[in-house]
Design a protein around this motif. Structure first.
Motif, PDB file in Angstrom:
ATOM      1  N   UNK A 156       6.367  17.450  -9.058  1.00 26.11           N
ATOM      2  CA  UNK A 156       7.637  18.150  -8.839  1.00 26.11           C
ATOM      3  C   UNK A 156       7.560  18.885  -7.503  1.00 26.11           C
ATOM      4  N   UNK A 157       8.647  18.841  -6.749  1.00 28.02           N
ATOM      5  CA  UNK A 157       8.773  19.671  -5.557  1.00 28.02           C
ATOM      6  C   UNK A 157       9.518  20.923  -5.989  1.00 28.02           C
ATOM      7  N   UNK A 158       8.898  22.095  -5.835  1.00 26.38           N
ATOM      8  CA  UNK A 158       9.506  23.340  -6.314  1.00 26.38           C
ATOM      9  C   UNK A 158       9.893  24.243  -5.152  1.00 26.38           C
ATOM     10  N   UNK A 159      10.946  25.018  -5.403  1.00 28.41           N
ATOM     11  CA  UNK A 159      11.385  26.030  -4.450  1.00 28.41           C
ATOM     12  C   UNK A 159      11.690  27.286  -5.251  1.00 28.41           C
ATOM     13  N   UNK A 160      11.157  28.410  -4.797  1.00 31.68           N
ATOM     14  CA  UNK A 160      11.369  29.676  -5.473  1.00 31.68           C
ATOM     15  C   UNK A 160      12.738  30.275  -5.159  1.00 31.68           C
ATOM     16  N   UNK A 161      13.075  31.305  -5.886  1.00 32.97           N
ATOM     17  CA  UNK A 161      14.388  31.946  -5.771  1.00 32.97           C
ATOM     18  C   UNK A 161      14.669  32.411  -4.335  1.00 32.97           C
ATOM     19  N   UNK A 162      13.727  33.154  -3.737  1.00 30.95           N
ATOM     20  CA  UNK A 162      13.946  33.682  -2.376  1.00 30.95           C
ATOM     21  C   UNK A 162      14.053  32.554  -1.355  1.00 30.95           C
ATOM     22  N   UNK A 163      13.197  31.530  -1.500  1.00 32.86           N
ATOM     23  CA  UNK A 163      13.264  30.404  -0.566  1.00 32.86           C
ATOM     24  C   UNK A 163      14.551  29.603  -0.736  1.00 32.86           C
ATOM     25  N   UNK A 203      11.537  30.999 -12.316  1.00 34.68           N
ATOM     26  CA  UNK A 203      11.348  31.440 -10.933  1.00 34.68           C
ATOM     27  C   UNK A 203      11.572  30.332  -9.912  1.00 34.68           C
ATOM     28  N   UNK A 204      11.659  29.071 -10.384  1.00 36.34           N
ATOM     29  CA  UNK A 204      11.752  27.933  -9.474  1.00 36.34           C
ATOM     30  C   UNK A 204      12.832  26.950  -9.889  1.00 36.34           C
ATOM     31  N   UNK A 205      13.330  26.240  -8.894  1.00 34.18           N
ATOM     32  CA  UNK A 205      14.102  25.026  -9.098  1.00 34.18           C
ATOM     33  C   UNK A 205      13.151  23.903  -8.719  1.00 34.18           C
ATOM     34  N   UNK A 206      13.156  22.830  -9.484  1.00 29.15           N
ATOM     35  CA  UNK A 206      12.271  21.712  -9.185  1.00 29.15           C
ATOM     36  C   UNK A 206      13.050  20.443  -8.929  1.00 29.15           C
ATOM     37  N   UNK A 207      12.464  19.578  -8.121  1.00 27.03           N
ATOM     38  CA  UNK A 207      12.997  18.239  -7.889  1.00 27.03           C
ATOM     39  C   UNK A 207      11.944  17.268  -8.405  1.00 27.03           C
ATOM     40  N   UNK A 208      12.319  16.446  -9.372  1.00 30.44           N
ATOM     41  CA  UNK A 208      11.380  15.526 -10.013  1.00 30.44           C
ATOM     42  C   UNK A 208      11.061  14.351  -9.090  1.00 30.44           C
ATOM     43  N   UNK A 209       9.806  14.266  -8.697  1.00 27.58           N
ATOM     44  CA  UNK A 209       9.345  13.120  -7.905  1.00 27.58           C
ATOM     45  C   UNK A 209       8.894  12.013  -8.852  1.00 27.58           C
TER      46      UNK A 209
END
Length: 192
Positions: free
Chosen positions: A102-109, A46-52
């Motif tokens: 992790x910074x996550x962003x959902x599909x709709x966002x 459900x998410x894409x993440x950016x590894x901090x």
């Protein structure tokens, strides 16, 4: 936290102040403890993440045997696109090997990110192209390179992970048993 992500985006595309504020609203910080799952088998990604911070491992469960096919560390994006894009259950698993932020962003966002940023879709395409090329290189390497060469490529691609993750995950990634990896590492040390 968001600064690292904004810096990475700005290396690829121009972003104005309003767009930076939108990005800050769309991405949310999430913590994963060692052993937690970003994505479990059978779940929809459900998410894409950016590894901090931290390290995650990509693997599949093949009749009870875990087969590692990738790692993500600081400043990498994490996602199973095969599940995320069509929103279908995943066969792959993504698990934290350390405590991770992790910074996550959902599909709709993410769709909002693409449509609201002047260069949002371009940035998304650049990221996906990089993932696509890396996937093809990994697949080609698995079929054409010796385990020794795959280990050498691992060292070049992930130099700092040698001390951060268990050797049996590295062995799985290279495609050998841990004992064989020990022999490969020994021969590699003697070559230097």
């Amino acid at each position: 936290m968001i600064g690292k992500l904004l810096e990475l985006i700005e290396k690829s595309v121009e972003v104005n102040q309003d767009e930076k504020e939108l990005i800050t609203r769309l991405f949310h910080e999430k913590k994963y403890g060692k052993g937690d799952f970003f994505l479990n088998e059978g779940d929809v990604c459900r998410n894409v993440g950016f590894m901090v911070s931290g390290v995650m491992r990509y693997y599949i469960n093949d009749d009870g045997e875990e087969k590692t096919y990738g790692f993500a560390q600081e400043s990498d994006f994490i996602c199973n696109n095969e599940s995320f894009l069509p929103q279908q259950p995943s066969r792959q698993i993504i698990q934290s090997l350390e405590d991770c932020t992790v910074l996550v962003i959902g599909y709709d966002d993410l769709q909002k990110f693409y449509s609201s940023l002047k260069s949002g879709e371009r940035f998304g395409r650049l990221v996906i192209e990089k993932v696509f090329v890396k996937t093809l290189q990994g697949l080609n390497s698995f079929y054409t390179d010796s385990p020794e060469l795959r280990y050498e490529k691992f060292i070049k691609e992930y130099p700092d992970l040698l001390q951060r993750i268990p050797q049996y995950y590295i062995a799985s990634y290279v495609g050998v048993k841990p004992q064989s990896l020990s022999r490969i590492r020994s021969r590699n040390l003697h070559k230097k």
